[in-house]
Write a protein that holds these residues in place. Structure first.
Motif, mmCIF file in Angstrom:
data_model
loop_
_atom_site.group_PDB
_atom_site.id
_atom_site.type_symbol
_atom_site.label_atom_id
_atom_site.label_comp_id
_atom_site.label_asym_id
_atom_site.label_seq_id
_atom_site.Cartn_x
_atom_site.Cartn_y
_atom_site.Cartn_z
ATOM 1 N N ALA A 169 0.772 -1.186 0.016
ATOM 2 C CA ALA A 169 -0.033 -0.261 0.026
ATOM 3 C C ALA A 169 0.589 1.521 0.326
ATOM 4 C CB ALA A 169 -1.133 -0.115 1.145
ATOM 5 N N GLY A 170 2.096 1.275 -0.568
ATOM 6 C CA GLY A 170 2.900 1.865 -0.408
ATOM 7 C C GLY A 170 4.141 2.586 1.026
ATOM 8 N N ALA A 171 3.631 1.876 1.983
ATOM 9 C CA ALA A 171 3.819 2.232 3.929
ATOM 10 C C ALA A 171 5.751 1.720 3.392
ATOM 11 C CB ALA A 171 3.597 2.034 4.519
ATOM 12 N N SER A 172 6.314 2.908 3.708
ATOM 13 C CA SER A 172 7.714 3.056 4.183
ATOM 14 C C SER A 172 7.896 1.916 5.362
ATOM 15 C CB SER A 172 8.636 4.129 3.649
ATOM 16 O OG SER A 172 8.493 5.300 4.502
ATOM 17 N N VAL A 173 7.071 2.094 5.860
ATOM 18 C CA VAL A 173 7.610 1.445 7.964
ATOM 19 C C VAL A 173 6.571 0.260 7.882
ATOM 20 C CG1 VAL A 173 8.853 3.368 8.470
ATOM 21 C CG2 VAL A 173 6.644 2.956 8.731
ATOM 22 N N VAL A 174 6.385 -0.551 8.674
ATOM 23 C CA VAL A 174 5.438 -1.327 9.083
ATOM 24 C C VAL A 174 4.939 -0.758 9.754
ATOM 25 C CG1 VAL A 174 4.794 -3.839 9.623
ATOM 26 C CG2 VAL A 174 6.960 -3.320 7.850
ATOM 27 N N HIS A 175 5.030 0.449 10.873
ATOM 28 C CA HIS A 175 4.640 -0.359 11.688
ATOM 29 C C HIS A 175 3.176 0.969 12.053
ATOM 30 C CE1 HIS A 175 5.112 0.390 16.555
ATOM 31 N NE2 HIS A 175 4.113 1.292 16.256
ATOM 32 N N PRO A 176 2.060 1.050 12.230
ATOM 33 C CA PRO A 176 0.974 1.363 11.876
ATOM 34 C C PRO A 176 1.355 2.683 11.808
ATOM 35 C CG PRO A 176 0.779 -0.610 12.957
ATOM 36 C CD PRO A 176 1.646 -0.430 12.917
ATOM 37 N N HIS A 177 0.585 3.596 10.944
ATOM 38 C CA HIS A 177 0.796 5.266 10.921
ATOM 39 C C HIS A 177 -0.267 6.264 9.711
ATOM 40 C CE1 HIS A 177 3.345 3.677 8.157
ATOM 41 N NE2 HIS A 177 3.508 5.122 7.148
#
Length: 348
Positions: A169-177
């Motif tokens: 989905a385009g997130a550069s980190v796994v951590h939810p934000h």
């Protein structure tokens, strides 16, 4: 007053899946009543969705979670020393903290205001693990930030609240934000929504979003439910896979949200994510749009769009290619009416 435009086209060819016999496939095309966006549905894809959207590889996902956790700048309180901070005159203390939620500036902003919200201390959550309380806190700090920006720089009037969840989905980190964008001018699709809504108001004397809610609520099979003032609807001509709309009629900007609206939006989001999880999806994007802060011309309402993206697999293919990126169309994997029926089972 809304026009639910659709038509069918027929594709004919000799198919090796039918031993060379002539195949006819009926293709349904839908056009969004406000923007004209087109979505295409081919019933032949029913039962074959795994070709376009393979199921989540849970072993691979767990591997990626484990590999990224130790280096995550948000985990184990590392955000306290490894994230930037806002000036004191905008955000006292430099960051907004509420429960497990923390808001801070994006190191590489894409607009005058570009904040990031850490959604909880856990490095990863399945889509059925985003609790209402956690989402309430995340949305609440986002709106607190918008209010602070509006007071400091009233010329920055266009805000959205957004999410990328996991790398497909385009997130550069796994951590939810989450991410909040604030600018003097709206983005491309945001502008389209605002301009089309104004045109509808000038043409009809009514608010498009009021008419949409009324029409969908009165038997279009896409109205999922209502929580507080928020109506949840499966989009007639979706912009992405399994798109759900949330509309707050007569609430034109983020500044008009009440505490009850925040809780209702969080509750609905938790239900939608639970519904996505039960369908086997592991990723999503959403954007929540506000009218220009300070404007009350009666043409807009607060609107959220949420969609699925490709599931987490070792070699996932993008779901955003020429058809979406350049032709600005979308493929429906699931008919909106069927999606709404599924989602109703996850709403109170």
């Amino acid at each position: 007053m809304l026009q639910w435009t659709s038509w069918t086209e027929i594709a004919r060819f000799h198919s090796p899946l039918r031993e060379g016999q002539l195949d006819e496939q009926v293709i349904e095309v839908r056009r969004d009543p406000l923007t004209g966006h087109q979505s295409i549905y081919n019933p032949a894809l029913e039962g074959k969705a795994s070709i376009l959207f393979p199921p989540t590889d849970m072993a691979y996902l767990e591997e990626r979670i484990a590999q990224s956790r130790d280096a995550c700048f948000l985990c184990d309180g590392r955000w306290r020393t490894r994230t930037p901070a806002y000036p004191e005159d905008l955000v006292p203390g430099g960051r907004l903290v509420r429960g497990e939620v923390v808001l801070f500036p994006n190191l590489f902003p894409l607009s005058a205001y570009h904040a990031v919200v850490m959604v909880g201390e856990r490095h990863h959550r399945h889509l059925n693990q985003f609790g209402e309380k956690l989402l309430t806190d995340a949305l609440a700090v986002a709106l607190d930030f918008v209010r602070a920006c509006a007071e400091k720089t009233p010329e920055v009037r266009h805000f959205t609240i957004n999410a990328n969840y996991l790398f497909p989905a385009g997130a550069s980190v796994v951590h939810p934000h989450l991410q909040i964008l604030g600018s003097t001018q709206p983005g491309t699709h945001h502008r389209l929504l605002l301009d089309a809504s104004r045109s509808y108001r000038e043409r009809t004397g009514r608010c498009y979003w009021d008419d949409l809610v009324e029409a969908e609520r009165d038997g279009k099979d896409r109205h999922i439910g209502r929580i507080g003032r928020i109506h949840w609807i499966a989009a007639y001509s979706p912009m992405g896979v399994n798109e759900i709309l949330a509309v707050i009629p007569a609430v034109p900007t983020f500044l008009a949200w009440t505490e009850e609206d925040v809780q209702a939006m969080a509750c609905g989001l938790a239900h939608v994510l639970d519904g996505y999880h039960s369908l086997g999806y592991s990723t999503f994007n959403f954007s929540c749009y506000s009218g220009p802060l300070g404007e009350k011309d009666g043409s807009f309402a607060s609107v959220l769009r949420i969609v699925n993206r490709q599931n987490v697999t070792p070699h996932y293919r993008t779901d955003d290619y020429y058809f979406q990126k350049l032709l600005k169309n979308e493929i429906m994997i699931m008919r909106p009416e069927s999606l709404a029926e599924h989602m109703r089972r996850h709403f109170p």
